[in-house]
Scaffold this motif. Sequence first.
Motif, PDB file in Angstrom:
ATOM      1  N   PHE A 197      12.734  39.066  15.171  1.00  0.00           N
ATOM      2  CA  PHE A 197      13.777  39.337  14.178  1.00  0.00           C
ATOM      3  C   PHE A 197      14.965  39.927  14.915  1.00  0.00           C
ATOM      4  O   PHE A 197      14.953  41.084  15.305  1.00  0.00           O
ATOM      5  CB  PHE A 197      13.259  40.313  13.113  1.00  0.00           C
ATOM      6  CG  PHE A 197      12.271  39.690  12.186  1.00  0.00           C
ATOM      7  CD1 PHE A 197      12.684  39.107  11.002  1.00  0.00           C
ATOM      8  CD2 PHE A 197      10.919  39.673  12.506  1.00  0.00           C
ATOM      9  CE1 PHE A 197      11.770  38.522  10.142  1.00  0.00           C
ATOM     10  CE2 PHE A 197       9.996  39.093  11.651  1.00  0.00           C
ATOM     11  CZ  PHE A 197      10.424  38.519  10.474  1.00  0.00           C
TER      12      PHE A 197
ATOM     13  N   ALA B  46      18.163  40.757  14.192  1.00  0.00           N
ATOM     14  CA  ALA B  46      18.904  41.902  13.648  1.00  0.00           C
ATOM     15  C   ALA B  46      18.084  43.173  13.829  1.00  0.00           C
ATOM     16  O   ALA B  46      18.587  44.213  14.251  1.00  0.00           O
ATOM     17  CB  ALA B  46      19.220  41.676  12.180  1.00  0.00           C
ATOM     18  N   GLY B  47      16.792  43.069  13.517  1.00  0.00           N
ATOM     19  CA  GLY B  47      15.911  44.221  13.665  1.00  0.00           C
ATOM     20  C   GLY B  47      15.822  44.657  15.112  1.00  0.00           C
ATOM     21  O   GLY B  47      15.782  45.853  15.420  1.00  0.00           O
TER      22      GLY B  47
ATOM     23  N   VAL C 178      18.950  46.617  15.964  1.00  0.00           N
ATOM     24  CA  VAL C 178      18.947  47.934  15.316  1.00  0.00           C
ATOM     25  C   VAL C 178      17.925  48.846  15.975  1.00  0.00           C
ATOM     26  O   VAL C 178      18.219  49.998  16.315  1.00  0.00           O
ATOM     27  CB  VAL C 178      18.643  47.785  13.804  1.00  0.00           C
ATOM     28  CG1 VAL C 178      18.380  49.137  13.166  1.00  0.00           C
ATOM     29  CG2 VAL C 178      19.823  47.117  13.116  1.00  0.00           C
ATOM     30  N   ARG C 179      16.698  48.309  16.160  1.00  0.00           N
ATOM     31  CA  ARG C 179      15.616  49.156  16.671  1.00  0.00           C
ATOM     32  C   ARG C 179      15.797  49.511  18.137  1.00  0.00           C
ATOM     33  O   ARG C 179      15.613  50.658  18.536  1.00  0.00           O
ATOM     34  CB  ARG C 179      14.271  48.436  16.498  1.00  0.00           C
ATOM     35  CG  ARG C 179      13.622  48.651  15.152  1.00  0.00           C
ATOM     36  CD  ARG C 179      12.200  48.119  15.175  1.00  0.00           C
ATOM     37  NE  ARG C 179      12.190  46.680  15.371  1.00  0.00           N
ATOM     38  CZ  ARG C 179      12.179  45.788  14.371  1.00  0.00           C
ATOM     39  NH1 ARG C 179      12.170  46.202  13.132  1.00  0.00           N
ATOM     40  NH2 ARG C 179      12.169  44.500  14.597  1.00  0.00           N
TER      41      ARG C 179
ATOM     42  N   LEU D 192      20.527  50.192  19.162  1.00  0.00           N
ATOM     43  CA  LEU D 192      21.302  51.259  18.527  1.00  0.00           C
ATOM     44  C   LEU D 192      20.527  52.575  18.393  1.00  0.00           C
ATOM     45  O   LEU D 192      21.127  53.623  18.184  1.00  0.00           O
ATOM     46  CB  LEU D 192      21.773  50.806  17.141  1.00  0.00           C
ATOM     47  CG  LEU D 192      22.695  49.587  17.132  1.00  0.00           C
ATOM     48  CD1 LEU D 192      23.054  49.204  15.710  1.00  0.00           C
ATOM     49  CD2 LEU D 192      23.973  49.884  17.912  1.00  0.00           C
TER      50      LEU D 192
ATOM     51  N   GLY E 214      18.884  56.011  18.810  1.00  0.00           N
ATOM     52  CA  GLY E 214      19.091  57.149  19.706  1.00  0.00           C
ATOM     53  C   GLY E 214      20.528  57.345  20.151  1.00  0.00           C
ATOM     54  O   GLY E 214      20.796  58.208  20.992  1.00  0.00           O
TER      55      GLY E 214
ATOM     56  N   ILE F 254      23.277  57.595  17.817  1.00  0.00           N
ATOM     57  CA  ILE F 254      24.039  58.358  16.819  1.00  0.00           C
ATOM     58  C   ILE F 254      23.896  59.876  17.023  1.00  0.00           C
ATOM     59  O   ILE F 254      24.898  60.612  16.998  1.00  0.00           O
ATOM     60  CB  ILE F 254      23.563  57.981  15.395  1.00  0.00           C
ATOM     61  CG1 ILE F 254      23.706  56.478  15.164  1.00  0.00           C
ATOM     62  CG2 ILE F 254      24.336  58.780  14.340  1.00  0.00           C
ATOM     63  CD1 ILE F 254      25.110  55.963  15.125  1.00  0.00           C
ATOM     64  N   GLY F 255      22.662  60.333  17.214  1.00  0.00           N
ATOM     65  CA  GLY F 255      22.411  61.782  17.344  1.00  0.00           C
ATOM     66  C   GLY F 255      23.266  62.427  18.430  1.00  0.00           C
ATOM     67  O   GLY F 255      24.013  63.392  18.166  1.00  0.00           O
TER      68      GLY F 255
ATOM     69  N   ARG G 169       7.142  55.001  16.841  1.00  0.00           N
ATOM     70  CA  ARG G 169       6.831  53.777  16.108  1.00  0.00           C
ATOM     71  C   ARG G 169       6.418  52.649  17.048  1.00  0.00           C
ATOM     72  O   ARG G 169       6.288  51.505  16.626  1.00  0.00           O
ATOM     73  CB  ARG G 169       8.028  53.360  15.266  1.00  0.00           C
ATOM     74  CG  ARG G 169       8.196  54.287  14.065  1.00  0.00           C
ATOM     75  CD  ARG G 169       9.548  54.149  13.442  1.00  0.00           C
ATOM     76  NE  ARG G 169       9.689  52.911  12.707  1.00  0.00           N
ATOM     77  CZ  ARG G 169      10.832  52.489  12.172  1.00  0.00           C
ATOM     78  NH1 ARG G 169      11.916  53.197  12.308  1.00  0.00           N
ATOM     79  NH2 ARG G 169      10.882  51.368  11.518  1.00  0.00           N
TER      80      ARG G 169
ATOM     81  N   TRP H 277       0.938  59.562   9.633  1.00  0.00           N
ATOM     82  CA  TRP H 277       2.365  59.390   9.901  1.00  0.00           C
ATOM     83  C   TRP H 277       3.097  60.725   9.870  1.00  0.00           C
ATOM     84  O   TRP H 277       4.051  60.937  10.616  1.00  0.00           O
ATOM     85  CB  TRP H 277       3.001  58.364   8.970  1.00  0.00           C
ATOM     86  CG  TRP H 277       3.224  58.805   7.558  1.00  0.00           C
ATOM     87  CD1 TRP H 277       2.382  58.620   6.510  1.00  0.00           C
ATOM     88  CD2 TRP H 277       4.360  59.500   7.042  1.00  0.00           C
ATOM     89  NE1 TRP H 277       2.919  59.175   5.378  1.00  0.00           N
ATOM     90  CE2 TRP H 277       4.134  59.716   5.662  1.00  0.00           C
ATOM     91  CE3 TRP H 277       5.544  59.969   7.596  1.00  0.00           C
ATOM     92  CZ2 TRP H 277       5.038  60.379   4.841  1.00  0.00           C
ATOM     93  CZ3 TRP H 277       6.454  60.630   6.774  1.00  0.00           C
ATOM     94  CH2 TRP H 277       6.193  60.824   5.414  1.00  0.00           C
TER      95      TRP H 277
ATOM     96  N   VAL I 295       5.438  61.994  12.814  1.00  0.00           N
ATOM     97  CA  VAL I 295       6.845  62.388  12.629  1.00  0.00           C
ATOM     98  C   VAL I 295       7.055  63.828  13.075  1.00  0.00           C
ATOM     99  O   VAL I 295       8.049  64.159  13.731  1.00  0.00           O
ATOM    100  CB  VAL I 295       7.264  62.183  11.150  1.00  0.00           C
ATOM    101  CG1 VAL I 295       8.657  62.705  10.895  1.00  0.00           C
ATOM    102  CG2 VAL I 295       7.194  60.712  10.784  1.00  0.00           C
TER     103      VAL I 295
END
Lengths: 281, 268
Positions: free
Chosen positions: A32, A34-35, A38-39, A42, A44, A46-47, A93, A191, A195
Motif C-alpha cells: 500500500f 500511501a500507507g 505515511v508509515r 513521515l 517521527g 512531526i515531533g 507496531r 497494546w 504503547v
Amino acid sequence: MSSAATPASWPHRALRLLASAFVYELRRQAAFRAGFVVREVLRGVIGPALMVFVFHALYRHDGVDALRGWSFPELVRYMILVATFEKLLFHLRGLDLSDQIFEGYVTKYLVMPLRYFSLALGRFAQYLTVQLVTASGLWVAGLLLVPAWWPRPLSWAALGQALTLILLGSYCYFLTYFIVHALAFWLEVVWTLLVMTGFVLTFVSGTLLPVSIMPGPVRAVLEWGYPYWALSAPIEIYLGRLGGDAFLRGLAVLLASIVLLELVRRIVWARGRRHYAGGGM
Amino acid sequence: MSAARGSLRRHLALARQFARIGVIRKSQFRVEFLCQVLMDCVWYATHIALFEILLGHSRTLAGWTLGEVRVFLGFVFVADAFQMLWLGQAWHFGRELKDGRLDALRVRPGWPVFLYFFQRFSLEAAVNMAVALSYLGWAAWRVGILGEPSAWLLLPWALSLVAWTRTVLTVLYSTAEFYLLHSDAAHFLNEAFTAAADRPLDVFTRRLRAFLLSVVPVGVLTWVPASLLLGRLGPLEGLGHSAWIAAFGLGVFRLWRAGFRRYESALS
C-alpha cells in the motif's frame, strides 16, 4: 546421493528462512504505497519539528541563552538528528506477535520445523533496511536543501560510533517489544503495555529533548539504561559533544542489555509456549 | 423542531446504551483496565515532565508561566481522556473500512457518525478523565482563578469546546481513510496535528497559528479553552472561535457522509 539433494544444515536453513521472511515483509510493507509513505517516511518527523518551535520560543521570546550548554542552533541540529535516527529504532507496531497469539495463528509456526524468532528477525532486518534507506534519503535531502543548518558528523569515526550504538539500540528495542508482545500468552490485551513502553522509551531516549538537559539525578539514572545510548548519546557523539570513552561505555551498556533482554525473551517465550492453549483467546 | 428533539432523545438513549455496554464489558477488574489507566497516566507524566524541565530553565514559555502551562496541560489531558472515553473506536476505522465491516452502519437507526465513533465507551478512560479533571482543577486553583465567579461560567464553555472539537477532528482525520485506503492517514494526521495542540500555540509563527486555529483547528481543542479560562482571550474572541468550530464541525460531518457514500464493502 548428490550434494544438491543433501538436506541443508541448520545455519543454512535459518539464513534461508531469514532471507525469505525479509523479502516477504518488504513486499507486504510496500503493497500500500500511501500507507508506506505515511508509515515509513513521515513517521517521527512531526515531533522533533514541533520541539524546534518550542525551543525557538524559549530562545527568541523568553530570554534563554543556553539550556545546559546547548545553543539554539545546536538544539535544532539535535532535533534534525532525532527525526533522522529515531526512524532506525524498532517501532512498537513493527511486530504482530500478540495478535497471532490472540487469534491462535501462532500455532502453525510452532508445529513447523523452524524457529518462530527467525521470522521476527526477518521483520527486524526488513525494518532496518527500509529505515536506513529512508533515513539516508532524508539526511541527503536536508543537506541539499538547508546545508547551513544540517548537522554533519564530527568525523567518520563519530558517524561510525553513533550508527553502531543506534543499530545495537534498535535491536534492544526489538527485543523489548518482542517480550511485551509475548506477554499475550497470559494477558488478554497487550497494546496498552506496548504503547506505555513506547511513551517511556520516547522520553528516556531523549526524543523530546536531550537527556543532558534533564536534571542531574534524572540524567544519572537514565545513563544506565539502553534507550539513552540508543539515541541521545549517539547524537551527542555524532555532534562531537561526547567523546570515544562515551562510545565504549555505551557499547558496554548496550551489549549487556542485549544479553539480558535475550535471556528474558527466551524465558518468556519458553514459558509462554507451555502456557499456550493453541486456540487463541 | 419536535423531529430534532426526537432525534436528540434517540441519540442520547443510544449513548446511554453504549455506556452501559462499555461498563458491563469492563466491570470486572482486569489487568487491562489497570494498564489503560496507567498508560494514560504515563503519557500525562511525560508531558508534565517535559514542560516542568523546560520551565525549570526559563520563567516563561512563549509568554506562558509555569502555572498557565499547567492549566493548558490540564486541557490537553481532558481532550485526550475524552477521546479515550467516547471515541476509541476511531483507532479501528482504517482497518474496518479496509475489511468492509461498516455495512451495518447503513441500516442502523441513527446518524452513522455518531453510531460509529461513539460505540466504544471506555470505563477505564472515565478514571483517566477524573485524573485529568483533577489536574486541571489543581492547576486552575494554583493560579488562583477558581475563586473568580467568571471561571465557573467559562469552565463549562471551555470543556464543551474540548469535547466538540475533539469529535470534529477525529471525524475529520478518519475522512482521509476513504480516499487513502489502509494508509494509516487518520493515525498520522491525528499524531501530527494533535501533537501541535499539545503545545501552547504561541510557540508557533503567526501564520502557522492562524492555520492551526482556522484550517485544521486543533488550537480550539486546547489553546482556546485554556486561554479563555486564563483570561488571555476575551469572551468575544472566544465566541468567534466557538462559532467557527461549530460551523466547521457541521461541514466535516457532511464531508464524512460524502466519503461514506464511496464505501462499497470489502474495499480491500
